[in-house]
Design a protein around this motif. Sequence first.
Motif, PDB file in Angstrom:
ATOM      1  N   ALA A 171     -10.024  -0.536   9.602  1.00  0.00           N
ATOM      2  CA  ALA A 171      -8.593  -0.228   9.535  1.00  0.00           C
ATOM      3  C   ALA A 171      -7.777  -1.495   9.786  1.00  0.00           C
ATOM      4  O   ALA A 171      -7.157  -1.679  10.842  1.00  0.00           O
ATOM      5  N   SER A 185       0.795  -1.233   0.000  1.00  0.00           N
ATOM      6  CA  SER A 185       0.000   0.000   0.000  1.00  0.00           C
ATOM      7  C   SER A 185       0.822   1.275   0.000  1.00  0.00           C
ATOM      8  O   SER A 185       0.262   2.368  -0.165  1.00  0.00           O
ATOM      9  N   TRP A 214     -13.664   6.239  11.525  1.00  0.00           N
ATOM     10  CA  TRP A 214     -13.400   5.559  10.258  1.00  0.00           C
ATOM     11  C   TRP A 214     -13.327   4.054  10.516  1.00  0.00           C
ATOM     12  O   TRP A 214     -12.648   3.607  11.443  1.00  0.00           O
ATOM     13  N   ARG A 219      -5.909   9.222  -3.182  1.00  0.00           N
ATOM     14  CA  ARG A 219      -5.617   7.787  -3.332  1.00  0.00           C
ATOM     15  C   ARG A 219      -5.627   7.421  -4.804  1.00  0.00           C
ATOM     16  O   ARG A 219      -6.606   7.638  -5.502  1.00  0.00           O
ATOM     17  N   CYS A 226      -4.361  -2.168  12.001  1.00  0.00           N
ATOM     18  CA  CYS A 226      -4.053  -0.882  12.646  1.00  0.00           C
ATOM     19  C   CYS A 226      -3.228  -1.033  13.914  1.00  0.00           C
ATOM     20  O   CYS A 226      -2.454  -0.129  14.260  1.00  0.00           O
ATOM     21  N   LEU A 264     -10.499   4.231   5.818  1.00  0.00           N
ATOM     22  CA  LEU A 264     -10.796   5.306   4.868  1.00  0.00           C
ATOM     23  C   LEU A 264     -12.271   5.668   4.765  1.00  0.00           C
ATOM     24  O   LEU A 264     -12.608   6.730   4.226  1.00  0.00           O
ATOM     25  N   GLY A 287      -5.078   1.719   6.848  1.00  0.00           N
ATOM     26  CA  GLY A 287      -6.000   2.811   6.586  1.00  0.00           C
ATOM     27  C   GLY A 287      -7.427   2.486   6.944  1.00  0.00           C
ATOM     28  O   GLY A 287      -7.933   1.409   6.618  1.00  0.00           O
ATOM     29  N   TYR A 312       1.717   0.331   7.019  1.00  0.00           N
ATOM     30  CA  TYR A 312       0.634   1.310   6.888  1.00  0.00           C
ATOM     31  C   TYR A 312      -0.710   0.606   6.998  1.00  0.00           C
ATOM     32  O   TYR A 312      -0.885  -0.505   6.502  1.00  0.00           O
ATOM     33  N   LEU A 334      -1.054   5.548  10.070  1.00  0.00           N
ATOM     34  CA  LEU A 334      -2.451   5.283   9.762  1.00  0.00           C
ATOM     35  C   LEU A 334      -2.963   6.311   8.760  1.00  0.00           C
ATOM     36  O   LEU A 334      -2.476   7.443   8.712  1.00  0.00           O
ATOM     37  N   GLY A 335      -3.946   5.887   7.976  1.00  0.00           N
ATOM     38  CA  GLY A 335      -4.601   6.795   7.038  1.00  0.00           C
ATOM     39  C   GLY A 335      -6.075   6.921   7.376  1.00  0.00           C
ATOM     40  O   GLY A 335      -6.706   5.945   7.809  1.00  0.00           O
ATOM     41  N   THR A 348      -6.728  11.022   1.363  1.00  0.00           N
ATOM     42  CA  THR A 348      -6.277  10.248   2.507  1.00  0.00           C
ATOM     43  C   THR A 348      -5.334  11.129   3.307  1.00  0.00           C
ATOM     44  O   THR A 348      -4.417  11.729   2.743  1.00  0.00           O
ATOM     45  N   LEU A 392      -2.597  11.195   6.417  1.00  0.00           N
ATOM     46  CA  LEU A 392      -1.726  10.320   7.193  1.00  0.00           C
ATOM     47  C   LEU A 392      -1.564  10.869   8.599  1.00  0.00           C
ATOM     48  O   LEU A 392      -1.279  12.062   8.786  1.00  0.00           O
TER      49      LEU A 392
END
Length: 390
Positions: free
Chosen positions: A148, A98, A145, A215, A151, A126, A124, A122, A157-158, A173, A175
């Motif tokens: 994830a 990613s 959100w 993204r 996580c 989203l 996310g 990473y 994290l996004g 996105t 960060l």
Amino acid sequence: MTTESIADRAVAAPAGPERAAAFDHALDVLRDRREEFEEQRFVPRDFIALLKRAGMYRASTPAAFGGEPMPPAAFMKMVERVSAVDPATGWVSSFGSSLVYFAALPAATQQKIYAAGPDVAYAGGLFPMQEAEKVDGGYICSGLWQFASGCRGADILGIGLAGGPESAGKPLTALVDPADVEIIDNWDVAGMKATGSHAIRADRLFVPTEMTFVRGGAPQIDEPLNRYPALAYAAQVLAVVTLGAARGALDYAIEVGSSRTSITGGASKGNRPVYKVGVAEAEAELRSARAFFYETTESVWAKAVDGLEISTEDQALLRLSATHAAHAGRRVVLRAFDLAGTGAIYETHPLQRFLQDGLVPAQHAMLASNTFEASGSLLLGLDAGIPSFP
């Protein structure tokens, strides 16, 4: 995001035999600990460190910043091997791909992220995309959100933001440092338990503009992996988890299940015509799906390496082969479960891992049944009918 917050992360072993041995070691550890990961519902940071040692978290870091970008097929075959042991951990490992999204960040921001080394995990969360308050120099972000994955073991994290004029309406996105947000433990599911796909909550968190990106946006670093279609790759790395789950389930049917007998007596299951036919048909379906999947990947990758145009048809075939892999793999898992008979209904049965996890990828929005229709539309020169497709 500060380099100090991720300075203690693990690094990859030297390329070659030492790194290959590190990957084999990670798989051995996974066999011993997969029940632990499922019970606690996340893959812990110490195991992520083993995957970093195997090179999986520098596989999409640009070479310009010390990464060793892997061809998509090579990386996905690693994910497939992990998934054949434990699909949920394979799902988490797939996000080693990613960092291709980070290519849309300003080069100076990328330099900052990789200053402590190229091995970056990473994750996310989203969706749903939240409206952020635009202020001088960035955004004030608040919201919750979902989904994830990974996580609890991530370095960065996004979170998803609704775009505005500055992004031509495209979603962003942002960060963030894991220390600056709250992980909401809400991952109460039947399948993919160990992915730890919890929710992320932020409360008026400031994110600088330079730490946001579209993204799949235009890459700022021109390398072959950044020319490969990023959104299609995102679908592929999830689909290949199902291929691994199918391999694990079918290997069990061949190596273990075939020698077992029914509680009612009779010949071993492997000597029954229905078992022989079932194994043969499942093997043929799995290998056929893999062939289409990897053949398409290699074809498009060759264009990315040579700097040739990657057409809409190329991207449609990537998405089609990914969706097909997810659905074919699911059918193979179900076939293995069917062959196993009544014993497979017990929670402790080895096939339950592949059944519960292997059904999930085809449920994902990027691999759901409507993506067959979208792929066919593009191959016919029509509108896909799905946002951001292919």
